[in-house]
Design an enzyme around this catalytic site. Structure first.
Site, PDB file in Angstrom:
ATOM      1  N   LYS A   1       0.455  -1.250   0.212  1.00 55.15           N
ATOM      2  CA  LYS A   1       0.305   0.128   0.169  1.00 55.15           C
ATOM      3  C   LYS A   1       0.977   1.282  -0.095  1.00 55.15           C
ATOM      4  CE  LYS A   1      -1.734   2.536   3.200  1.00 55.15           C
ATOM      5  NZ  LYS A   1      -1.682   4.081   2.259  1.00 55.15           N
TER       6      LYS A   1
ATOM      7  N   GLU B   1       9.998   1.494  10.379  1.00 54.74           N
ATOM      8  CA  GLU B   1      11.064   2.694  10.278  1.00 54.74           C
ATOM      9  C   GLU B   1      11.040   3.441   9.854  1.00 54.74           C
ATOM     10  OE1 GLU B   1      14.506   2.131   9.186  1.00 54.74           O
ATOM     11  OE2 GLU B   1      14.004  -0.098   8.779  1.00 54.74           O
TER      12      GLU B   1
ATOM     13  N   CYS C   1      14.346  10.305   5.095  1.00 50.82           N
ATOM     14  CA  CYS C   1      14.399  10.433   6.681  1.00 50.82           C
ATOM     15  C   CYS C   1      15.448  10.540   7.469  1.00 50.82           C
ATOM     16  CB  CYS C   1      13.891   8.897   6.728  1.00 50.82           C
ATOM     17  SG  CYS C   1      14.671   7.457   5.780  1.00 50.82           S
TER      18      CYS C   1
ATOM     19  N   GLU D   1      11.653  17.295  13.572  1.00 48.78           N
ATOM     20  CA  GLU D   1      12.013  16.525  12.045  1.00 48.78           C
ATOM     21  C   GLU D   1      11.268  17.432  11.043  1.00 48.78           C
ATOM     22  OE1 GLU D   1       9.577  13.295  10.996  1.00 48.78           O
ATOM     23  OE2 GLU D   1      12.297  12.610   9.656  1.00 48.78           O
TER      24      GLU D   1
HETATM   25  P1  NAD Z   1       2.607   8.672   7.504  1.00 51.37           P
HETATM   26  O1  NAD Z   1       3.175   7.860   8.786  1.00 51.37           O
HETATM   27  O2  NAD Z   1       1.816  10.027   7.385  1.00 51.37           O
HETATM   28  O3  NAD Z   1       2.529   7.404   6.008  1.00 51.37           O
HETATM   29  C1  NAD Z   1       3.196   6.554   5.892  1.00 51.37           C
HETATM   30  C2  NAD Z   1       1.755   5.000   5.931  1.00 51.37           C
HETATM   31  O4  NAD Z   1       1.152   5.097   6.447  1.00 51.37           O
HETATM   32  C3  NAD Z   1       0.848   6.046   4.193  1.00 51.37           C
HETATM   33  O5  NAD Z   1       1.410   4.533   3.605  1.00 51.37           O
HETATM   34  C4  NAD Z   1      -0.301   6.135   4.260  1.00 51.37           C
HETATM   35  O6  NAD Z   1      -1.147   5.833   4.293  1.00 51.37           O
HETATM   36  C5  NAD Z   1      -0.276   4.867   5.847  1.00 51.37           C
HETATM   37  N1  NAD Z   1      -0.724   4.896   7.930  1.00 51.37           N
HETATM   38  C6  NAD Z   1      -1.606   6.244   7.283  1.00 51.37           C
HETATM   39  N2  NAD Z   1      -2.172   5.452   8.415  1.00 51.37           N
HETATM   40  C7  NAD Z   1      -2.076   4.570   8.922  1.00 51.37           C
HETATM   41  C8  NAD Z   1      -2.349   3.532   9.904  1.00 51.37           C
HETATM   42  N3  NAD Z   1      -3.138   3.981  11.114  1.00 51.37           N
HETATM   43  N4  NAD Z   1      -1.918   2.026  10.547  1.00 51.37           N
HETATM   44  C9  NAD Z   1      -0.996   2.027   9.118  1.00 51.37           C
HETATM   45  N5  NAD Z   1      -0.784   2.963   8.191  1.00 51.37           N
HETATM   46  C10 NAD Z   1      -1.274   4.018   8.003  1.00 51.37           C
HETATM   47  O7  NAD Z   1       4.031   9.545   6.680  1.00 51.37           O
HETATM   48  P2  NAD Z   1       4.687   9.762   5.896  1.00 51.37           P
HETATM   49  O8  NAD Z   1       3.655  11.194   6.025  1.00 51.37           O
HETATM   50  O9  NAD Z   1       3.563   9.238   4.577  1.00 51.37           O
HETATM   51  O10 NAD Z   1       5.732  10.334   5.344  1.00 51.37           O
HETATM   52  C11 NAD Z   1       7.224  10.706   6.232  1.00 51.37           C
HETATM   53  C12 NAD Z   1       7.529  10.392   7.275  1.00 51.37           C
HETATM   54  O11 NAD Z   1       8.038   9.313   7.007  1.00 51.37           O
HETATM   55  C13 NAD Z   1       8.621  10.643   7.831  1.00 51.37           C
HETATM   56  O12 NAD Z   1       8.292  10.972   9.299  1.00 51.37           O
HETATM   57  C14 NAD Z   1       9.752  10.483   7.234  1.00 51.37           C
HETATM   58  O13 NAD Z   1      11.249  10.850   8.377  1.00 51.37           O
HETATM   59  C15 NAD Z   1       9.913   9.204   7.473  1.00 51.37           C
HETATM   60  N6  NAD Z   1      10.548   7.826   6.900  1.00 51.37           N
HETATM   61  C16 NAD Z   1      10.733   7.070   7.614  1.00 51.37           C
HETATM   62  C17 NAD Z   1      12.210   6.280   6.859  1.00 51.37           C
HETATM   63  C18 NAD Z   1      12.709   5.626   7.573  1.00 51.37           C
HETATM   64  O14 NAD Z   1      13.795   4.264   6.986  1.00 51.37           O
HETATM   65  N7  NAD Z   1      12.963   5.248   8.749  1.00 51.37           N
HETATM   66  C19 NAD Z   1      12.017   6.671   5.324  1.00 51.37           C
HETATM   67  C20 NAD Z   1      11.155   7.302   4.626  1.00 51.37           C
HETATM   68  C21 NAD Z   1       9.996   8.584   5.854  1.00 51.37           C
END
Ligand code: NAD
Length: 468
Positions: free
Chosen positions: A168, A241, A275, A371
């Site tokens: 997803k 992650e 990230c 962040e």
């Molecule tokens: P987000 O947490 O808002 O969304 C990530 C994903 O989770 C999306 O596909 C979203 O639809 C889904 N999601 C939403 N609610 C959910 C729930 N209750 N249960 C399960 N899934 C759900 O994150 P974002 O804003 O899309 O991404 C940015 C963040 O991701 C930043 O904090 C960044 O640092 C982090 N990030 C981390 C890594 C890593 O490898 N550590 C890599 C890339 C991004």
């Protein structure tokens, strides 16, 4: 463009509803995206469950071939996929190309791995073998900053080890992932890989779904906590992650002209939406002014614009929410430090922000402690490396960090005491498929990539046989 379809049980199907995906450079429509209903999620999970027994028992060679076929399919359509990725995500086309072809390379890498049985003991009394078995149906949930390469951290590892997958993407960047689903549809048996999209509303149902055995999640720390809570009931395996606030510690003796371009790239790649971007730079007082000046020159030279235009080095923020959040952080920083480059949005349309450097700012401010996930870098003056290390480790995050100096013994000493999953020396944010990656503290749980990442998609199984 389109139509885009979900991939469920080997079939390309319409969603129960659909929603616009906007180009963050123009705010115009890229295409309509199909959204899966809860019933379609159930269908996808049921298909993945049906596909699991056969997929997990074919010879690993067959799964390797499938991964190589997927890599070929992604590469064969690489140019189109990269253009689509730029349109929905915003990044410059050459970066999108890097992401697409990089993802294909990750599929190739995982096709070379194996998790052979290990004989732990073979004595007169007993023979003990440890084995890695697949888990079943795995969910791969991906954010919007690197929709394709982050998918490739998860999907090939899950498939190689014999699992079936529900993939997803994020609601604002689903299209390239759906297209890849279409391209690889006939390479895999029906149900082995299912690709669904949502309006950011299916995550909780996926996490709690009784048919799913593991959730491999990349995204924000806040959502990661929800995933952990949702997975608790069934003691589902999770890999998280999450967010980061990577510090770069630049010690005295580093050459500002050599270091500044590398720090700049580490902070501003993908408009800072990485990230493991450098999110705070701690620079020794002896070179502080020179490093700040160099960073400002680089920020002012950036060509910010639509990623499809030639010569653009930085695209927009990916979505309006993030754009407004970053503008808010910049406004707040103006009263705590001095903006020496950027500091504002560009134009009236598109989510563009000029790369921004803020100096004379300190810990305890939002821009340093939170962040930012955008194109703004705080540069903090330090007196010595120990002081910087203490501040770096004070963060609740622990994803990555870096130490910059020509004195490698000193660098190794500081690096060894940095409380993060990865520490780089004289570079930052370098990832490769064979190098395990994960965060400490609020940056996550578990590991991706490398053999360690592969083994997280498996259950340890011990066979202990009496001999005497
Ligand atoms: P987000 O947490 O808002 O969304 C990530 C994903 O989770 C999306 O596909 C979203 O639809 C889904 N999601 C939403 N609610 C959910 C729930 N209750 N249960 C399960 N899934 C759900 O994150 P974002 O804003 O899309 O991404 C940015 C963040 O991701 C930043 O904090 C960044 O640092 C982090 N990030 C981390 C890594 C890593 O490898 N550590 C890599 C890339 C991004």
């Amino acid at each position: 463009m389109g139509p885009f379809k979900l991939l469920i049980d080997g079939q390309l199907v319409d969603g129960a509803s659909s929603q616009k995906v906007l180009n963050p450079s123009t705010e115009d429509l890229v295409a309509m995206c199909p959204h899966a209903s809860h019933a379609q999620l159930d269908q996808a999970v049921a298909a993945a469950q049906r596909a699991f027994p056969a997929w997990s028992s074919v010879p690993v060679e067959d799964r390797r071939k499938a991964l190589l076929g997927m890599a070929d399919a992604i590469e064969a359509d690489g140019q189109n996929l990269a253009r689509l990725l730029t349109q929905e995500q915003g990044k410059p086309l050459q970066d999108a190309m890097g992401e697409i072809y990089g993802a294909a390379a990750f599929f190739r890498y995982f096709s070379t791995l194996s998790l052979p049985d290990k004989v732990i003991e073979d004595s007169e009394a007993r023979k003990v073998i440890s084995r890695r078995r697949p888990l079943g149906v795995v969910a791969a949930i991906v954010p919007w900053n690197f929709p394709v390469i982050l998918m490739a951290f998860k999907v090939p590892a899950a498939l190689l080890s014999g699992n079936t997958v529900i993939l997803k993407p994020a609601a604002t960047t689903p299209l390239t992932t759906l297209r890849i689903g279409e391209l690889v549809k006939d390479i895999l048996p029906p149900g082995v890989l299912n690709v669904i999209a949502d309006a950011n509303d299916l995550g909780a149902a996926i996490t709690a779904h009784p048919g799913i055995r593991k959730v491999s999640f990349t995204g924000s720390t806040e959502t990661g906590k929800k995933v952990m809570a949702g997975a608790a009931e069934a003691l589902k395996r999770i890999t998280l992650e999450l967010g980061g606030n990577d510090a770069a510690i630049v010690l005295d003796g580093a050459d500002p002209k050599t270091v500044a371009p590398k720090i700049y790239n580490g902070a501003f790649q993908n408009a800072g939406q990485v990230c493991i971007a450098i999110k705070r730079a701690y620079v020794h007082e002896s070179i502080y002014d020179a490093v700040c000046d160099e960073l400002a020159i680089l920020a002012n030279a950036a060509v910010v614009g639509d990623g499809l235009q030639q010569g653009v080095t930085m695209g927009p923020l990916q979505n309006k929410t993030q754009f407004e959040k970053v503008l808010g952080l910049i406004e707040d920083a103006k009263s705590h430090g001095k903006v020496i480059a950027g500091g504002a949005r560009i134009g009236e349309k598109g989510y563009f922000i000029r790369p921004t450097i803020v100096r004379d700012i300190d810990d305890g401010t939002r821009l340093v402690d939170e962040e930012q996930f955008g194109p703004v870098l705080p540069v903090i003056k330090i007196k010595d490396g120990e002081d910087a290390l203490r501040r770096a480790n004070a963060s609740e995050y622990g994803l990555g960090g870096s130490v910059w100096t020509s004195d490698l013994d000193r660098a190794l000493d500081l690096a060894g005491r940095m409380d993060t999953g990865t520490v780089w020396i004289n570079k930052h944010a370098e990832l490769a498929p064979n190098i395990p990656f994960g965060g400490s503290k609020l940056s996550g749980i578990g590991t991706e990539l490398g053999e360690e990442g592969l083994s997280e998609f498996t259950q340890l199984h011990v066979i202990n046989m009496a001999k005497a």
